[in-house]
Design a protein around this motif. Structure first.
Motif, PDB file in Angstrom:
ATOM      1  N   ARG A 199       1.988   1.794  -3.431  1.00  0.00           N
ATOM      2  CA  ARG A 199       0.920   2.349  -4.253  1.00  0.00           C
ATOM      3  C   ARG A 199       0.824   3.865  -4.079  1.00  0.00           C
ATOM      4  N   ARG A 200       0.963   4.312  -2.813  1.00  0.00           N
ATOM      5  CA  ARG A 200       0.905   5.757  -2.559  1.00  0.00           C
ATOM      6  C   ARG A 200       1.999   6.478  -3.335  1.00  0.00           C
ATOM      7  N   TRP A 203      -5.968   8.822   2.680  1.00  0.00           N
ATOM      8  CA  TRP A 203      -4.829   9.502   2.090  1.00  0.00           C
ATOM      9  C   TRP A 203      -5.200  10.114   0.739  1.00  0.00           C
ATOM     10  N   TRP A 234       0.824  -1.201   0.000  1.00  0.00           N
ATOM     11  CA  TRP A 234       0.000   0.000   0.000  1.00  0.00           C
ATOM     12  C   TRP A 234       0.870   1.269   0.000  1.00  0.00           C
ATOM     13  N   CYS A 235       1.988   1.224   0.728  1.00  0.00           N
ATOM     14  CA  CYS A 235       2.919   2.365   0.707  1.00  0.00           C
ATOM     15  C   CYS A 235       3.426   2.576  -0.706  1.00  0.00           C
ATOM     16  N   TYR A 264      -5.618   4.129   2.960  1.00  0.00           N
ATOM     17  CA  TYR A 264      -5.294   4.604   1.614  1.00  0.00           C
ATOM     18  C   TYR A 264      -6.373   5.544   1.107  1.00  0.00           C
TER      19      TYR A 264
END
Lengths: 448, 198
Positions: A333-334, A441, A330-331, A438
């Motif tokens: 992806r950010r 964010w 997920w990080c 996410y």
């Protein structure tokens, strides 16, 4: 058991010799290790060589290490002279046992500088030390010194030694190409050493940072290698889904590619308008030598970047769905979405005269910390119209770019759809948490 | 994302009996492999001994996850994996392997069998094939079949032990571990740092 000083002396000298001989007997040693062995077996060497693996029985280390350590320090303090050959052997033994002993590496630097030691041999020792201590900071630091020395030796200006002796000779064609090949080999070997060390310790920051350093210093402007690295690390990260450093490396590759492509684009554009000393034909030549190879370089750049991002987002989606509950994914992806989102915003409405390079530079500095909230206060781009009838909500941006077909671009709406899809089908509580975070964010950072 | 071992055992009334095992120790340093294998055998047997019939569990020990399935007919399987490897796939693998094993090896031979006498050769290839969970069976298939709420999670090996039992004692008494491994265990317990020299 050896206990008197003379006995220890004799034992240590034999062990150092055994190690040197092992390397002579087998030039293909690819790993070192410690053998848990509390007691010596009668009259047998503690050095064991099995199938290209060099082992040291643990009982001898408490004699060996302090003795050899002291010997080197005495040399350094100029209290006892040691032959060059002895220095090579002693530092080798020391560093195989404790590669963070900086003094030993520094002695080897001197040996390298006066030509007693060959750089590739020294890099080989480092590689072996890393099989046992994959993070060893001093080993990586020393390695960079050696690589810089090699680069200077192989640079077109000629080796430093020649200049010192007052013979500044211009390099011939053959010599230049030999130097280039040597650097290429060294570069490829560095990639392998980094990959190996990364596999031996999870999130091996030192190994991955070194890998980045090598590309920054030994592969400047080399588009091909950036692409090659992207494809060669794809499988690796798929099999190490919680390795932050591995994914960070891919983020570095993407950013570098953005930077390089942005610069080439700039050269191309200004070439087309005769604004730069580089005529268009030459600009295209630069791209071909960089592995572009097609006549439609302009089109390539329009679609190269979206293509890169599309593939990276796809990889990320695939991994998130297959391996639920890994925050690293997920990080990643950010990071990727942030890069993509800002690149797209900055390259919107760019005509032939707009300096994409400055936008890219701004993007790269902006993108260094995507977790800063509300950095850009521009209105949310409404380009990607949510189309819920299509899976994923992708729309066509082809008309905007006025070029050939562009891969479907990720956008805020499609990202929100992705999150909903994950939340509706996930059974892992961590996955749910990460998906929700996410989404928050997206709203707070991207949606501004 | 790695699988380290795959074992089939028979859960006897007092002890677990190892029937067959496969190991992939390629990611360990060469000279540690024999000790590592012994420890995996030790851990595998201990977990089966301390798990009840008809149960599935995942036991975390340092950076490893041991997944165990003890069937109602006492046939048991253990997979030792790292923490990235999806546990769901491990349980699919265990179901499959135990099912196949029970059809190929007569249950009469389970209580007294040993790796030398048991005629079942598929473990090595299963272990190799499942190293990449996506090359193995489709994971989605299992989602419908396996009820994850029934899998017991243990955060340490200690939670499997009886009150008062110490892992150190079990290590010392174990017949699965050679002297070198026992010595290695002692020193490893003392030095838990990653930057040790010896």
């Amino acid at each position: 058991m050896a206990e008197s000083e003379e006995e220890v002396d004799v034992l240590v000298q034999r062990v150092v010799k055994d190690i040197t001989n092992a390397f002579k007997r087998n030039p293909n040693i690819d790993e070192i290790g410690l053998i848990p062995c509390p007691e010596a077996r009668y009259n047998r060497s503690p050095i064991v060589l099995v199938e290209n693996k060099l082992g040291v029985e643990s009982w001898c280390v408490k004699f060996l290490l302090p003795y050899v350590h002291n010997k080197l320090l005495l040399y350094r303090q100029r209290k006892q002279w040691l032959d060059r050959e002895v220095l090579v052997d002693i530092t080798c033994t020391l560093l195989l046992l404790n590669p963070d002993f900086t003094t030993a590496w520094n002695v080897r630097k001197e040996l390298l500088q006066c030509g007693v030691l060959n750089p590739e041999k020294d890099l080989y020792l480092g590689k072996l030390a890393l099989t046992k201590y994959p993070k060893s900071p001093e080993t990586w630091i020393h390695r960079r010194w050696v690589l810089q020395m090699l680069q200077k030796e192989c640079s077109p200006a000629g080796s430093g030694q020649k200049e010192q002796q007052g013979q500044v000779e211009p390099q011939g064609e053959a010599e230049r190409s030999w130097h280039t090949e040597r650097l290429q080999r060294v570069l490829q070997e560095e990639m392998r050493v980094c990959a190996d060390a990364a596999g031996r310790y999870p999130s091996n920051y030192n190994a991955w940072s070194h890998r980045i350093w090598v590309l920054q210093h030994m592969a400047k402007g080399n588009l091909k290698i950036l692409h090659d690295e992207l494809s060669s690390t794809r499988l690796w990260v798929s099999m190490h889904v919680s390795d932050h450093s591995g994914f960070h490396y891919r983020q570095f590759l993407l950013k570098s590619l953005l930077g390089e492509l942005g610069q080439s684009w700039e050269r191309l554009q200004s070439g087309a308008l005769n604004l730069s000393p580089l005529p268009l034909a030459d600009a295209l030549q630069v791209h071909r030598s960089n592995g572009d190879g097609t006549a439609g370089a302009a089109d390539d750049h329009a679609s190269a970047v979206p293509q890169l991002f599309h593939e990276e987002m796809e990889l990320c989606t695939d991994l998130i769905e297959s391996y639920p509950g890994h925050e690293t994914l997920w990080c990643h992806r950010r990071h990727v979405f942030y890069l993509w989102h800002h690149w797209r915003k900055n390259s919107q409405g760019t005509g032939p005269q707009s300096p994409v390079l400055t936008h890219t530079a701004a993007l790269l500095s902006e993108a260094s910390d995507p977790h800063n909230e509300g950095r850009s206060s521009q209105a949310m781009d409404v380009d990607c119209v949510p189309d819920s009838s299509k899976h994923g909500g992708y729309t066509q941006n082809t008309k905007r770019l006025k070029r050939g077909p562009v891969p479907p671009c990720p956008g805020l709406p499609s990202e929100h759809l992705f999150v909903s899809r994950i939340l509706s089908s996930c059974r892992s509580p961590e996955q749910g948490r990460f998906a929700n975070a996410y989404r928050k964010w997206l709203d707070s950072v991207i949606g501004q | 994302m790695k699988l380290y071992s795959l074992s089939v055992l028979y859960k006897g009334s007092t002890k677990a009996n190892l029937l067959k095992a496969a190991y992939d120790l390629s990611s360990f340093s060469f000279f540690q492999r024999s000790s590592v294998q012994e420890f995996m055998t030790f851990t595998t047997a201990l977990i089966v001994e301390r798990s009840s019939l008809g149960s599935r569990a995942s036991v975390k020990e340092q950076e490893y996850l041991c997944h165990v399935y003890v069937r109602n007919d006492n046939l048991s399987g253990v997979v030792i994996a790292d923490s990235e490897y999806p546990s769901r796939v491990c349980f699919t693998l265990l179901d499959k392997v135990l099912d196949e094993f029970s059809r190929q090896v007569n249950s009469i031979d389970w209580p007294s069998g040993s790796p030398a006498t048991v005629q079942y050769t598929a473990l090595d290839s299963y272990l190799a094939k499942y190293q990449n969970p996506r090359e193995a069976d489709a994971m989605t298939k299992v989602q419908a079949e396996l009820d994850e709420t029934k899998i017991i999670l243990h955060n340490t090996m200690e939670s499997l032990l009886e009150r008062g039992e110490k892992l150190d004692d079990l290590v010392q008494k174990s017949e699965h571990l050679g002297n070198q491994s026992k010595a290695f265990y002692k020193t490893a317990r003392k030095q838990n740092s990653c930057c040790e020299v010896m």
